[in-house]
Write a protein that holds these residues in place. Structure first.
Motif: not given
Length: 151
Positions: A8-9, A140, A11-15, A62
């Motif tokens: 995944t990346n 990026k 930036e798309t993950m939950d904190k 990434d």
């Protein structure tokens, strides 16, 4: 460890998902983001082979590996850049044409044009009196040359 796909990346993950994991980073120059096969080392000394099955460039953030306790991600090293600040559409068109003639790849962030530092481009910007700054900045994604020939 051999990585064949990106998890995944970040930036798309939950904190909360990020904070519960130990994070290791692989520091790469932006030019290496285009390599599908390479050997890298994390900031904790772990050797990793990257052999991506699909043809995609790596991107800052990434996630190469993740389990319940650990996460290994890509961190891009700052590039020496010319950050061009055109004041008008005319200035943007002028410099875009000049850089295009040189086949120099550019990226855009908001109203700024980013190109890797080149003293000839710096001289051109001074000659054309187009405002710019020279900065160390993280990008990026890789500066990608587009294949083209003058047939």
């Amino acid at each position: 460890m051999i990585i064949e796909q990106i998890v995944t990346n970040i930036e798309t993950m939950d904190k909360a998902e990020i904070e519960k994991r130990h994070i290791e980073k692989v520091y790469l120059e932006s030019a290496l983001l285009v390599k599908r096969v390479q050997r890298v080392t994390t900031d904790h000394g772990k050797d990793i082979g990257i052999r991506l099955k699909n043809s995609r460039d790596l991107v800052a953030g990434d996630v190469l590996y993740m389990d319940d306790k650990n996460l290994i991600m890509i961190e891009v090293i700052s590039d020496d850049l010319l950050v061009i600040h055109p004041r008008s559409l005319h200035e943007m068109g002028t410099i875009a044409h000049q850089l295009g003639n040189r086949h120099l790849p550019a990226q855009f962030e908001n109203d700024d044009m980013l190109v890797q530092y080149d003293y000839l481009v710096e001289e051109l910007l001074q000659e054309l009196q187009i405002p710019f700054t020279r900065e160390e900045r993280k990008v990026k994604q890789a500066f990608r040359h587009i294949g083209h020939s003058h047939d």
